[in-house]
Design a protein around this motif. Structure first.
Motif, PDB file in Angstrom:
ATOM      1  N   GLU A  76       0.817  -1.215   0.000  1.00  0.00           N
ATOM      2  CA  GLU A  76       0.000   0.000   0.000  1.00  0.00           C
ATOM      3  C   GLU A  76       0.850   1.264   0.000  1.00  0.00           C
ATOM      4  O   GLU A  76       0.404   2.295  -0.483  1.00  0.00           O
ATOM      5  CB  GLU A  76      -0.987  -0.006   1.173  1.00  0.00           C
ATOM      6  CG  GLU A  76      -2.079  -1.029   0.966  1.00  0.00           C
ATOM      7  CD  GLU A  76      -3.292  -0.860   1.850  1.00  0.00           C
ATOM      8  OE1 GLU A  76      -3.197  -0.145   2.878  1.00  0.00           O
ATOM      9  OE2 GLU A  76      -4.328  -1.447   1.521  1.00  0.00           O
ATOM     10  N   LEU A  77       2.056   1.189   0.517  1.00  0.00           N
ATOM     11  CA  LEU A  77       2.943   2.356   0.487  1.00  0.00           C
ATOM     12  C   LEU A  77       3.482   2.610  -0.912  1.00  0.00           C
ATOM     13  O   LEU A  77       3.899   3.717  -1.228  1.00  0.00           O
ATOM     14  CB  LEU A  77       4.108   2.175   1.466  1.00  0.00           C
ATOM     15  CG  LEU A  77       3.733   2.134   2.939  1.00  0.00           C
ATOM     16  CD1 LEU A  77       4.975   1.909   3.782  1.00  0.00           C
ATOM     17  CD2 LEU A  77       3.014   3.403   3.355  1.00  0.00           C
ATOM     18  N   GLU A  78       3.484   1.576  -1.735  1.00  0.00           N
ATOM     19  CA  GLU A  78       4.021   1.698  -3.092  1.00  0.00           C
ATOM     20  C   GLU A  78       2.989   2.251  -4.062  1.00  0.00           C
ATOM     21  O   GLU A  78       3.319   2.584  -5.189  1.00  0.00           O
ATOM     22  CB  GLU A  78       4.522   0.318  -3.561  1.00  0.00           C
ATOM     23  CG  GLU A  78       5.684  -0.181  -2.727  1.00  0.00           C
ATOM     24  CD  GLU A  78       5.873  -1.690  -2.769  1.00  0.00           C
ATOM     25  OE1 GLU A  78       5.222  -2.365  -3.600  1.00  0.00           O
ATOM     26  OE2 GLU A  78       6.680  -2.183  -1.963  1.00  0.00           O
ATOM     27  N   THR A  88      -6.095  -3.791  -2.826  1.00  0.00           N
ATOM     28  CA  THR A  88      -4.863  -4.352  -2.270  1.00  0.00           C
ATOM     29  C   THR A  88      -4.915  -5.872  -2.223  1.00  0.00           C
ATOM     30  O   THR A  88      -3.980  -6.553  -2.652  1.00  0.00           O
ATOM     31  CB  THR A  88      -4.619  -3.801  -0.849  1.00  0.00           C
ATOM     32  OG1 THR A  88      -4.518  -2.381  -0.917  1.00  0.00           O
ATOM     33  CG2 THR A  88      -3.359  -4.384  -0.240  1.00  0.00           C
ATOM     34  N   MET A  89      -6.002  -6.410  -1.709  1.00  0.00           N
ATOM     35  CA  MET A  89      -6.100  -7.860  -1.555  1.00  0.00           C
ATOM     36  C   MET A  89      -6.186  -8.565  -2.903  1.00  0.00           C
ATOM     37  O   MET A  89      -5.699  -9.678  -3.051  1.00  0.00           O
ATOM     38  CB  MET A  89      -7.282  -8.230  -0.658  1.00  0.00           C
ATOM     39  CG  MET A  89      -7.123  -7.777   0.795  1.00  0.00           C
ATOM     40  SD  MET A  89      -5.514  -8.174   1.547  1.00  0.00           S
ATOM     41  CE  MET A  89      -5.442  -9.943   1.383  1.00  0.00           C
ATOM     42  N   LYS A  90      -6.788  -7.913  -3.891  1.00  0.00           N
ATOM     43  CA  LYS A  90      -6.842  -8.486  -5.238  1.00  0.00           C
ATOM     44  C   LYS A  90      -5.421  -8.656  -5.778  1.00  0.00           C
ATOM     45  O   LYS A  90      -5.068  -9.704  -6.322  1.00  0.00           O
ATOM     46  CB  LYS A  90      -7.667  -7.558  -6.145  1.00  0.00           C
ATOM     47  CG  LYS A  90      -8.347  -8.268  -7.279  1.00  0.00           C
ATOM     48  CD  LYS A  90      -9.406  -7.386  -7.903  1.00  0.00           C
ATOM     49  CE  LYS A  90      -8.746  -6.571  -8.992  1.00  0.00           C
ATOM     50  NZ  LYS A  90      -9.633  -5.831  -9.850  1.00  0.00           N
ATOM     51  N   PHE A 101      -5.551 -15.692   2.596  1.00  0.00           N
ATOM     52  CA  PHE A 101      -5.425 -14.480   3.388  1.00  0.00           C
ATOM     53  C   PHE A 101      -6.580 -14.295   4.369  1.00  0.00           C
ATOM     54  O   PHE A 101      -7.739 -14.544   4.049  1.00  0.00           O
ATOM     55  CB  PHE A 101      -5.328 -13.253   2.478  1.00  0.00           C
ATOM     56  CG  PHE A 101      -4.027 -13.187   1.726  1.00  0.00           C
ATOM     57  CD1 PHE A 101      -2.860 -12.801   2.364  1.00  0.00           C
ATOM     58  CD2 PHE A 101      -3.961 -13.531   0.386  1.00  0.00           C
ATOM     59  CE1 PHE A 101      -1.651 -12.754   1.685  1.00  0.00           C
ATOM     60  CE2 PHE A 101      -2.757 -13.486  -0.314  1.00  0.00           C
ATOM     61  CZ  PHE A 101      -1.606 -13.095   0.335  1.00  0.00           C
ATOM     62  N   TYR A 102      -6.207 -13.833   5.551  1.00  0.00           N
ATOM     63  CA  TYR A 102      -7.134 -13.508   6.634  1.00  0.00           C
ATOM     64  C   TYR A 102      -6.895 -12.046   6.990  1.00  0.00           C
ATOM     65  O   TYR A 102      -5.777 -11.685   7.368  1.00  0.00           O
ATOM     66  CB  TYR A 102      -6.873 -14.394   7.855  1.00  0.00           C
ATOM     67  CG  TYR A 102      -7.119 -15.853   7.583  1.00  0.00           C
ATOM     68  CD1 TYR A 102      -8.307 -16.452   7.978  1.00  0.00           C
ATOM     69  CD2 TYR A 102      -6.182 -16.624   6.900  1.00  0.00           C
ATOM     70  CE1 TYR A 102      -8.552 -17.796   7.704  1.00  0.00           C
ATOM     71  CE2 TYR A 102      -6.421 -17.964   6.622  1.00  0.00           C
ATOM     72  CZ  TYR A 102      -7.603 -18.541   7.022  1.00  0.00           C
ATOM     73  OH  TYR A 102      -7.840 -19.855   6.743  1.00  0.00           O
ATOM     74  N   PHE A 103      -7.925 -11.227   6.869  1.00  0.00           N
ATOM     75  CA  PHE A 103      -7.767  -9.794   7.123  1.00  0.00           C
ATOM     76  C   PHE A 103      -8.283  -9.478   8.518  1.00  0.00           C
ATOM     77  O   PHE A 103      -9.456  -9.711   8.832  1.00  0.00           O
ATOM     78  CB  PHE A 103      -8.516  -8.975   6.065  1.00  0.00           C
ATOM     79  CG  PHE A 103      -8.031  -7.571   5.968  1.00  0.00           C
ATOM     80  CD1 PHE A 103      -6.949  -7.245   5.163  1.00  0.00           C
ATOM     81  CD2 PHE A 103      -8.632  -6.565   6.703  1.00  0.00           C
ATOM     82  CE1 PHE A 103      -6.478  -5.936   5.086  1.00  0.00           C
ATOM     83  CE2 PHE A 103      -8.173  -5.263   6.638  1.00  0.00           C
ATOM     84  CZ  PHE A 103      -7.097  -4.951   5.827  1.00  0.00           C
ATOM     85  N   ILE A 104      -7.398  -8.972   9.371  1.00  0.00           N
ATOM     86  CA  ILE A 104      -7.701  -8.724  10.782  1.00  0.00           C
ATOM     87  C   ILE A 104      -8.273  -7.319  10.943  1.00  0.00           C
ATOM     88  O   ILE A 104      -7.666  -6.344  10.501  1.00  0.00           O
ATOM     89  CB  ILE A 104      -6.429  -8.884  11.638  1.00  0.00           C
ATOM     90  CG1 ILE A 104      -5.814 -10.276  11.409  1.00  0.00           C
ATOM     91  CG2 ILE A 104      -6.731  -8.636  13.110  1.00  0.00           C
ATOM     92  CD1 ILE A 104      -4.364 -10.392  11.853  1.00  0.00           C
ATOM     93  N   LEU A 122     -14.879  -8.547  -1.874  1.00  0.00           N
ATOM     94  CA  LEU A 122     -13.774  -8.720  -0.932  1.00  0.00           C
ATOM     95  C   LEU A 122     -13.944  -9.988  -0.102  1.00  0.00           C
ATOM     96  O   LEU A 122     -12.982 -10.731   0.093  1.00  0.00           O
ATOM     97  CB  LEU A 122     -13.652  -7.485  -0.023  1.00  0.00           C
ATOM     98  CG  LEU A 122     -12.534  -7.495   0.999  1.00  0.00           C
ATOM     99  CD1 LEU A 122     -11.170  -7.666   0.346  1.00  0.00           C
ATOM    100  CD2 LEU A 122     -12.569  -6.201   1.825  1.00  0.00           C
ATOM    101  N   VAL A 123     -15.165 -10.267   0.361  1.00  0.00           N
ATOM    102  CA  VAL A 123     -15.370 -11.458   1.190  1.00  0.00           C
ATOM    103  C   VAL A 123     -15.199 -12.745   0.385  1.00  0.00           C
ATOM    104  O   VAL A 123     -15.068 -13.823   0.983  1.00  0.00           O
ATOM    105  CB  VAL A 123     -16.727 -11.448   1.940  1.00  0.00           C
ATOM    106  CG1 VAL A 123     -16.790 -10.297   2.924  1.00  0.00           C
ATOM    107  CG2 VAL A 123     -17.896 -11.434   0.982  1.00  0.00           C
TER     108      VAL A 123
END
Length: 189
Positions: A76-78, A88-90, A101-104, A122-123
């Motif tokens: 995400e910084l890039e 991002t997750m895609k 992936f598990y998003f906390i 996303l889900v």
């Protein structure tokens, strides 16, 4: 398939609450790693712009040093602009097809999920893990695993305020982060 937890945030600065959440979720859900993912521009809160992204990454590096299952993901910084989790997750899913992936998320974000961009899509690509907190509802129309974490009222804003007021932050952040803040005169230290 490796099971990877993603803990996003500004980490401005990273503190023991972040590390405790990551460690508790790692073990409770038998994940292989936790990737700390600093945001560029979180869509739901204002970035302080007090410290540079490089300093946030350096503080995270100090904070997770020595933990064999913690790493930093700087995707995400890039990228410029708001950090939307779906985009991002895609990208992460495309780049790491061998990982699940598990998003906390915190309990405050569970209530906010219906407002997330592309939440239905996303889900389909990520499993959410919600960290329970008192006074927050955990019911959601979306599939969420839950994790109990020892309650702590530590926040990055509390730490920044304490530094401005010339108060101690010992035991709120790892010593390595505290030293980095002091040596680099961050947050008015």
């Amino acid at each position: 398939m490796e099971r990877i937890g993603i803990l996003g945030g500004t980490f401005d600065p990273p503190h023991l609450g972040h590390l405790i959440i990551a460690n508790e979720v790692l073990h409770a859900h038998e994940l292989d790693e936790i990737w700390f993912m600093p945001n560029q521009e979180p869509p739901h809160k204002k970035k302080t712009n007090v410290v540079k992204d490089g300093d946030r990454v350096n503080m995270l590096t100090c904070a997770i040093e020595g933990h064999p299952h913690f790493k930093i993901e700087s995707i995400e910084l890039e990228r410029k602009g708001p950090s939307y989790t779906y985009e991002t997750m895609k990208i992460l899913k495309e780049n790491h097809r061998d990982k699940q992936f598990y998003f906390i998320i915190g309990a405050d974000m569970i209530e906010y999920l219906p407002k997330w961009r592309n939440i239905a899509e996303l889900v389909e690509i990520v499993q959410f893990i919600g960290v329970k907190r008192p006074l927050y509802r955990t019911e959601s129309p979306y599939p969420i695993l839950y994790s109990d974490v020892p309650e702590m009222a530590i926040s990055s804003s509390l730490i920044r305020d304490r530094i401005k007021e010339n108060k101690t932050i010992r035991y709120l952040v790892p010593d390595s982060v505290r030293h980095y803040i002091k040596e680099n005169h961050l947050y008015g230290s």
